[in-house]
Design a protein around this motif. Sequence first.
Motif, short mmCIF file in Angstrom:
data_model
loop_
_atom_site.label_atom_id
_atom_site.label_comp_id
_atom_site.label_asym_id
_atom_site.label_seq_id
_atom_site.Cartn_x
_atom_site.Cartn_y
_atom_site.Cartn_z
N MET A 464 72.44 0.03 61.17
CA MET A 464 73.00 -0.46 59.92
C MET A 464 71.90 -0.59 58.88
O MET A 464 70.81 -1.08 59.17
N THR A 465 72.19 -0.15 57.65
CA THR A 465 71.25 -0.27 56.54
C THR A 465 71.99 -0.84 55.34
O THR A 465 73.22 -0.93 55.34
N ARG A 466 71.22 -1.21 54.30
CA ARG A 466 71.81 -1.76 53.09
C ARG A 466 71.50 -0.85 51.91
O ARG A 466 70.37 -0.39 51.73
N ALA A 467 72.52 -0.59 51.11
CA ALA A 467 72.38 0.28 49.95
C ALA A 467 71.80 -0.50 48.78
O ALA A 467 72.19 -1.64 48.52
N VAL A 468 70.87 0.11 48.05
CA VAL A 468 70.23 -0.51 46.90
C VAL A 468 70.16 0.52 45.78
O VAL A 468 69.92 1.71 46.03
N ALA A 469 70.38 0.08 44.56
CA ALA A 469 70.34 0.98 43.40
C ALA A 469 69.03 1.77 43.38
O ALA A 469 67.96 1.22 43.60
N GLY A 470 69.15 3.08 43.11
CA GLY A 470 67.99 3.95 43.08
C GLY A 470 67.86 4.83 44.30
O GLY A 470 67.16 5.85 44.27
#
Length: 628
Positions: A464-470
Amino acid sequence: PSTGLARRRASRTAAHLRIAAQRFAGKLRGGLREATEGLPADARALLPGLVVGDTSRVPPELHEAFEATDLLHLTAVSGANFTILLALLIGPPGTAHRAERRGLAPRLGIPLRATALLGGALTLGFVIVCRPEPSVLRAAACGLVALLAIGTGRRRSLIPALATVVLLLVLYDPWLARSYGFLLSVLATGALLTLAPRWSAALRRRRCPPRLAEALAAAGAAQAVCAPVVVVIASRVSLVAVPCNLLAEFAVAPATVLGFAALAAAPLAIPVAKVFAWCASWPAGWIADIARAGAALPGGGVDWPGGPSGGLLLAVVTLGVVLVGRRVLKSPWVMGICVLLLILVVMQPRPLTRVITGWPPPGWRMVMCDVGQGDALVLAAGAGAGVVVDAGPDPVLVDRCLRSLGITRVPLVLLTHFHADHVAGLPGVLRGREVGAIETTGFDEPPEQARFVRGLAHARHITMTRAVAGEQRRTGRLAWQVLWPPPRPAPDPDGPNDASVTLLVRTAGLTLLLLGDLEPPAQRALLRSPVAAALPAVDVLKVAHHGSAYQDPVLLRRVAPRLALISCGEDNPYGHPSARTVAELRAGGAAVLRTDRDGALAVTGSGQNRSGSVRSGEASGEGRGSVW
């Protein structure tokens, strides 16, 4: 006075006995729950239901799968479960009345009359342990009648016995007369006493193996008489009910017997009970797998008019099928052709459905699945592969959509936020597919849904990962950039919608903007963010929040989509999509399509000249289309 005192003492004694019995029964039920605690999720949920009618652990998606395949009677106490227990005591069908009868009782040297008393005691214990509720009482009564019929071979004479049981139960609880469950129990038992023996004999005359003939006749008879009642409630006819019941039947007996063994052993030795429960988990898991597989078949069910008129119509159709079936059985060739046609209708193989219906269209780049009131998108990522953005509220519907597209490999599942209408269908995405990773928003609300997603990922060993702008990623011809949320999203007071992951997707010369459920505060913040400086006009816009009225008109004008897609459920209580939002999109030059009216939507690309087309229709393949 002495008489009154005696009555009060007798009353207190009866009350003490009843309380003591229920306490012991509660201890047995608690022991079973403890014994099943460490089992796989399906077995842990299903075993207490099979044994004592405890369905508290059964998740909604498994319940819906059992409902879709007409296996719901297995998730709770039924006459069939109790019949299995008595058959273990007395012997298999047809031998209980003979001198050479089998079963535990004759092997232990217990005479016939003592066996009858022991069966009565077992019945009483069954009712106490499973709680003396109306459903349990009717299960015990109908189970006794059915077993007495197959044990003595005197089926017809037991119809009056069944009628007597029905009368006594209705006198005990008049509300049973209005219970669909009670009606289905009585109808199924009556079918086993009347239709099943004749159908079994007819199949044996046509050289069908005896065991298979009995199983086919029992499942077919029960389905024939119960289906018109089920359709009154569900407005749907299952085409896989008979084969699913046949396949599950092999596992019901061992799961039930081993489950009751775990129940009995729990107060004495929990380790022994856990061994029995572990053994029972294999057949229980098989039953759950059958239900899920049957529910996921694209042609597993047919929508049917509900209410009394729909039930009457199905009864007439069923009678016609039975009459025609008698003639079909006389010709092996005709029967083989009918079976083959039914298999094709249920399985709907992709090459055949694509030729007939045109779904999915060749060269599709994105599909918005029809999952009701929720979101589920698929982005083409190569042969048999697709990036899934949100999973919708229903595992069965999203699994069916992915199957229709031939998706067997999912490099990434991206969940825009943790609302149930976006994540509850995740088990359907994971079912039978290779999944590379799951990416989510950084805002873990609602917490129960966030835990649900993490639990599934942990059970399947998925990163599992987390999405971040950019963030920018690519797989094959598919590339995307995360525009929102920023590293530390600030959710608005209304919930996590404004923390939704927003994607700018490029594929086959097309540009797509997927807004999740962003609402005006986050939409305006997105326009002020650094990534918005390069935000182009887009070909396709996934309209935020199912087309609700809460949209920022500046953002809509800025992205100027040629095509706006809205995922929403038919007759949803929220009024989605808003007429104002639809009007604004059309005023900006966008063609607007929505899943509640158009079904699943497929966007196809045709090179680098920003041209394309969209096909609409149900995920089962009913294609209607327009070109843009």
